[in-house]
Design a protein around this motif. Sequence first.
Motif, PDB file in Angstrom:
ATOM      1  N   PRO A  31       0.698  -1.541   0.048  1.00  0.00           N
ATOM      2  CA  PRO A  31      -0.572   0.207  -0.191  1.00  0.00           C
ATOM      3  C   PRO A  31       0.986   1.733   0.166  1.00  0.00           C
ATOM      4  O   PRO A  31       0.127   2.037  -0.516  1.00  0.00           O
ATOM      5  CB  PRO A  31      -0.765  -0.474   1.124  1.00  0.00           C
ATOM      6  CG  PRO A  31      -0.550  -1.695   1.518  1.00  0.00           C
ATOM      7  CD  PRO A  31       0.099  -2.096   1.184  1.00  0.00           C
ATOM      8  N   ASP A  32       1.998   1.511   0.388  1.00  0.00           N
ATOM      9  CA  ASP A  32       2.730   2.245   0.525  1.00  0.00           C
ATOM     10  C   ASP A  32       3.268   3.047  -0.245  1.00  0.00           C
ATOM     11  O   ASP A  32       3.270   4.048  -0.913  1.00  0.00           O
ATOM     12  CB  ASP A  32       4.100   1.910   1.785  1.00  0.00           C
ATOM     13  CG  ASP A  32       5.000   3.453   2.087  1.00  0.00           C
ATOM     14  OD1 ASP A  32       4.276   4.826   2.658  1.00  0.00           O
ATOM     15  OD2 ASP A  32       5.689   3.353   1.325  1.00  0.00           O
ATOM     16  N   LEU A  36      -1.735   4.396  -0.790  1.00  0.00           N
ATOM     17  CA  LEU A  36      -2.527   4.247  -0.049  1.00  0.00           C
ATOM     18  C   LEU A  36      -2.556   4.216   1.327  1.00  0.00           C
ATOM     19  O   LEU A  36      -0.995   3.872   2.002  1.00  0.00           O
ATOM     20  CB  LEU A  36      -2.995   3.125  -0.276  1.00  0.00           C
ATOM     21  CG  LEU A  36      -3.766   2.380  -1.388  1.00  0.00           C
ATOM     22  CD1 LEU A  36      -3.901   1.103  -2.362  1.00  0.00           C
ATOM     23  CD2 LEU A  36      -5.255   4.153  -2.530  1.00  0.00           C
ATOM     24  N   LEU A  48      -1.305  -6.247  -2.319  1.00  0.00           N
ATOM     25  CA  LEU A  48      -2.292  -4.696  -2.233  1.00  0.00           C
ATOM     26  C   LEU A  48      -3.614  -6.543  -1.982  1.00  0.00           C
ATOM     27  O   LEU A  48      -3.473  -7.304  -3.162  1.00  0.00           O
ATOM     28  CB  LEU A  48      -2.652  -3.952  -3.453  1.00  0.00           C
ATOM     29  CG  LEU A  48      -1.565  -3.092  -3.916  1.00  0.00           C
ATOM     30  CD1 LEU A  48      -1.760  -2.330  -5.138  1.00  0.00           C
ATOM     31  CD2 LEU A  48      -1.402  -1.842  -2.384  1.00  0.00           C
ATOM     32  N   GLU A  52      -8.336  -2.494  -3.746  1.00  0.00           N
ATOM     33  CA  GLU A  52      -6.907  -1.442  -4.047  1.00  0.00           C
ATOM     34  C   GLU A  52      -6.631  -1.518  -5.002  1.00  0.00           C
ATOM     35  O   GLU A  52      -6.553  -0.181  -5.256  1.00  0.00           O
ATOM     36  CB  GLU A  52      -5.808  -1.566  -2.843  1.00  0.00           C
ATOM     37  CG  GLU A  52      -6.247  -1.818  -0.918  1.00  0.00           C
ATOM     38  CD  GLU A  52      -5.855  -2.004   0.126  1.00  0.00           C
ATOM     39  OE1 GLU A  52      -5.039  -1.810   1.712  1.00  0.00           O
ATOM     40  OE2 GLU A  52      -4.570  -3.126  -0.562  1.00  0.00           O
ATOM     41  N   LEU A  55      -9.362   0.201  -6.206  1.00  0.00           N
ATOM     42  CA  LEU A  55      -9.814   1.861  -6.119  1.00  0.00           C
ATOM     43  C   LEU A  55      -8.630   2.249  -6.953  1.00  0.00           C
ATOM     44  O   LEU A  55      -9.142   3.607  -7.911  1.00  0.00           O
ATOM     45  CB  LEU A  55      -9.581   1.572  -4.948  1.00  0.00           C
ATOM     46  CG  LEU A  55      -9.684   3.233  -4.575  1.00  0.00           C
ATOM     47  CD1 LEU A  55     -10.754   3.749  -4.904  1.00  0.00           C
ATOM     48  CD2 LEU A  55      -9.013   3.197  -2.289  1.00  0.00           C
ATOM     49  N   LEU A  56      -7.709   2.310  -7.055  1.00  0.00           N
ATOM     50  CA  LEU A  56      -7.123   2.758  -8.124  1.00  0.00           C
ATOM     51  C   LEU A  56      -7.238   2.661  -9.733  1.00  0.00           C
ATOM     52  O   LEU A  56      -6.432   3.736 -10.262  1.00  0.00           O
ATOM     53  CB  LEU A  56      -5.199   2.162  -7.758  1.00  0.00           C
ATOM     54  CG  LEU A  56      -4.210   2.415  -6.380  1.00  0.00           C
ATOM     55  CD1 LEU A  56      -3.305   1.128  -5.794  1.00  0.00           C
ATOM     56  CD2 LEU A  56      -3.940   3.504  -5.905  1.00  0.00           C
TER      57      LEU A  56
END
Length: 300
Positions: A31-32, A36, A48, A52, A55-56
């Motif tokens: 995530p980093d 996110l 991820l 996620e 979403l991206l």
Amino acid sequence: MADPTGGADKRMDNRAEVRDFLTSRRSRITPDQAGLPLYGTNRRVSGLRREEVALLAGVSTDYYTKLERGSLSGVSDSVLDAVAGALHLDEAERTHLLDLARTANAGGRARRAAPKQHLRVGVQRILDSIDAPAYVRNDRMDLLGMNRLGRALMPDLPDPTEGRSNLARYMFLDPRARDFYVEWASVAKDSVAALRIEAGRNPYDRQLTDLVGELSTRSEDFRTWWASHNVKLHRTSTKKMHHPVAGELELTGEALLLPGDPGLTLVTYTVEPATTSFEAIKFLASWAHSSIGAHPSTRT
């Protein structure tokens, strides 16, 4: 019992290829890295989550889940581009994803033998005129021809005129390759990645799937790296070699596509002037002239 080749001896399963490729790319991004926020520490996945990535990419979780389960049929280029961006795919990985989507939209076809490729006399003349080690290969890494310096540089490779002269087969099945390539693992992984991207581009090539099946069965290293789904475009690379006669060499390979011969690539190796490798190549040229001068070219 699971098939140790991962089904490589059969026609490439497009849905499985898509699923495993997208899953492997998702698992490597934190995530980093994706920018996110991280809520809590109780994550059950190393990379991820599907939601996620969705979403991206600007799509619904259900839609991305469908993609990751292997269904790329009818997916637009804009969605593929968004997914590629969300997963931080590089050029080779984006190319591979588009190839998988193209296959999904083409429908199922039976495995077929690729047309037999020949080295034209004119191309062999070009090889013979190059004052550097050079060879011509196809996308399966079969060698179709070499010049004299090329054969002197890689003396353990079978003569292309004798058949089964394949760089990947040599890399994984000939123990001498591990001594010849100083950084064997790196070079071998690149070979697997090049074959993987070709499998995505041409999944119905029977010779390619047979080669992958053979290497998967006979080499644990190949089988492990094939399962990683890494891909690479083979354009240029620097290799360190330990030649049995010339000693240590550091060469830069340049891959040049032959427009008049689709699927064939001319590879040349050059060295930095005024280096020990430069002197070693000069010695190798002299040795090649004396040892194989009676056979100045390899023709197919």
